[in-house]
Design a protein around this motif. Sequence first.
Motif, PDB file in Angstrom:
ATOM      1  N   THR A 185      68.836  36.784  36.149  1.00  0.00           N
ATOM      2  CA  THR A 185      67.891  37.632  35.414  1.00  0.00           C
ATOM      3  C   THR A 185      66.907  36.799  34.602  1.00  0.00           C
ATOM      4  N   ASP A 186      67.364  35.686  34.016  1.00  0.00           N
ATOM      5  CA  ASP A 186      66.438  34.822  33.279  1.00  0.00           C
ATOM      6  C   ASP A 186      65.454  34.155  34.227  1.00  0.00           C
ATOM      7  N   ALA A 187      65.921  33.772  35.402  1.00  0.00           N
ATOM      8  CA  ALA A 187      65.015  33.186  36.402  1.00  0.00           C
ATOM      9  C   ALA A 187      63.980  34.216  36.847  1.00  0.00           C
ATOM     10  N   GLN A 188      64.398  35.459  37.006  1.00  0.00           N
ATOM     11  CA  GLN A 188      63.466  36.519  37.379  1.00  0.00           C
ATOM     12  C   GLN A 188      62.395  36.697  36.301  1.00  0.00           C
ATOM     13  N   ASP A 189      62.810  36.753  35.035  1.00  0.00           N
ATOM     14  CA  ASP A 189      61.843  36.886  33.941  1.00  0.00           C
ATOM     15  C   ASP A 189      60.891  35.702  33.898  1.00  0.00           C
ATOM     16  N   TYR A 190      61.442  34.517  34.120  1.00  0.00           N
ATOM     17  CA  TYR A 190      60.627  33.303  34.088  1.00  0.00           C
ATOM     18  C   TYR A 190      59.570  33.337  35.194  1.00  0.00           C
ATOM     19  N   CYS A 191      59.991  33.706  36.394  1.00  0.00           N
ATOM     20  CA  CYS A 191      59.058  33.740  37.521  1.00  0.00           C
ATOM     21  C   CYS A 191      57.951  34.764  37.310  1.00  0.00           C
ATOM     22  N   ARG A 192      58.236  35.830  36.596  1.00  0.00           N
ATOM     23  CA  ARG A 192      57.242  36.883  36.397  1.00  0.00           C
ATOM     24  C   ARG A 192      56.213  36.535  35.334  1.00  0.00           C
ATOM     25  N   ASN A 193      56.407  35.417  34.630  1.00  0.00           N
ATOM     26  CA  ASN A 193      55.508  35.090  33.522  1.00  0.00           C
ATOM     27  C   ASN A 193      54.789  33.758  33.647  1.00  0.00           C
ATOM     28  N   ILE A 194      55.071  32.977  34.691  1.00  0.00           N
ATOM     29  CA  ILE A 194      54.493  31.632  34.724  1.00  0.00           C
ATOM     30  C   ILE A 194      53.094  31.578  35.317  1.00  0.00           C
ATOM     31  N   TRP A 195      52.627  32.652  35.932  1.00  0.00           N
ATOM     32  CA  TRP A 195      51.281  32.650  36.504  1.00  0.00           C
ATOM     33  C   TRP A 195      50.349  33.580  35.721  1.00  0.00           C
ATOM     34  N   ASN A 196      50.574  33.706  34.426  1.00  0.00           N
ATOM     35  CA  ASN A 196      49.826  34.683  33.639  1.00  0.00           C
ATOM     36  C   ASN A 196      48.326  34.440  33.649  1.00  0.00           C
ATOM     37  N   GLN A 197      47.902  33.155  33.683  1.00  0.00           N
ATOM     38  CA  GLN A 197      46.478  32.864  33.576  1.00  0.00           C
ATOM     39  C   GLN A 197      45.702  33.340  34.792  1.00  0.00           C
ATOM     40  N   SER A 198      46.411  33.603  35.893  1.00  0.00           N
ATOM     41  CA  SER A 198      45.734  34.071  37.111  1.00  0.00           C
ATOM     42  C   SER A 198      45.806  35.584  37.251  1.00  0.00           C
ATOM     43  N   ASN A 199      46.425  36.241  36.254  1.00  0.00           N
ATOM     44  CA  ASN A 199      46.626  37.695  36.297  1.00  0.00           C
ATOM     45  C   ASN A 199      47.415  38.122  37.526  1.00  0.00           C
ATOM     46  N   GLU A 200      48.190  37.189  38.059  1.00  0.00           N
ATOM     47  CA  GLU A 200      49.060  37.491  39.184  1.00  0.00           C
ATOM     48  C   GLU A 200      50.503  37.461  38.694  1.00  0.00           C
TER      49      GLU A 200
END
Length: 375
Positions: A185-200
């Motif tokens: 679950t922490d890996a899932q949260d991490y993956c969902r937030n690392i590309w924020n600057q691309s709005n993806e």
Amino acid sequence: MCLLPKSLRITGFESNNGQWFEIVNTTNKTKELHHCKVSSSTNEIMIDESLLIGPSEILVLGNTADVFGDVTLDYQFDLFFNPTSDTISLTCYDLPVDEVTYDLEQGWPIATQASLSLIPGNDALGNDDATNWCYSHDVYFAASMRFGTPGTANPTCDFEPVGTRTTHGDHTYFISAEGSFLTWTDAQDYCRNIWNQSNEEGDLVTLNDTNDTPGGEYHFIKEYYLNNTIRRPFWIGLNDRETEGQFVWSNGETPAVMPTPEGNTDTKDCAAQENGVTMNLCRVPRKFICEVEGSYVPEITVYELMDETNINHQPPGTLVTMGADKQPAGHRCISRKRRASRQGQRHFGIRHRVRLFLHFLPWFRWGFDRYDSAR
């Protein structure tokens, strides 16, 4: 010898499969623990021999029947703690010295095979406050992947995974390096937030085929596991956490095709990539693979190439180990935020010099006035 409350602090413990806790002497005097009592919510034992703890020293106390290798116990006891919720208490001469009451279903960090660590610098705060704890990311027993730092100072809880960025087809992947372990679950949260600057929005990797030949995504991901010097499972997005036997990807998609997962049970609900796809306990920290459509650089600290070689030009299956202690020649670690701040350092230097000039201007005027009066 009187031990005042909080003169000894419980700063780490493992209550699930391992049974140990550590205490640190926060004073500048050596303390004797002979006749002190260690208790849980249901039982207690008395320390029946001399046990000294020096200033700032850390001692580890544990149950020998349930402690894994590479843990040196300073005192062994026959006492078990409830894996989910309990109280670990230390009393000396009938005076409470320190205790931790935890409940993993009430906001405490949860990670199977990992100890909990008190955040460094929080020794003076309530160590029964769940927000002052995190699960450990450091491996102390590699044979069974136990996480913790028994007997040594706790590392910071501000954990930032590192890894490699690569592409396959029109997708970008972030693959965590050795030492960068998270629960599913922490890996899932991490993956969902690392590309924020691309709005993806990224996610744990979704395998869109079962093609185990060069060119297939499944083959591409599998080769990263096979080419690792230290082969450890990678979390992928496949899971049946909601309904047993009904698999979905972490982005919510129902698999059109998927690798056949092995070892699926009622308790093993999250998939990891090894030589095949295996089901695991979701709460075990593991390496992981993030994925996003397009070619983007994650908004995190990654090892970026500083020469003409580009990780995207590596053939599928080529492993580039990017761990902090295995940094390839020609590379260095720099975050995008830090790089942006460096670009502004020149302007900051000018502003800083102006502020210094204005700060000392009154003194310059005072000096000139003294000089004029002396004339």
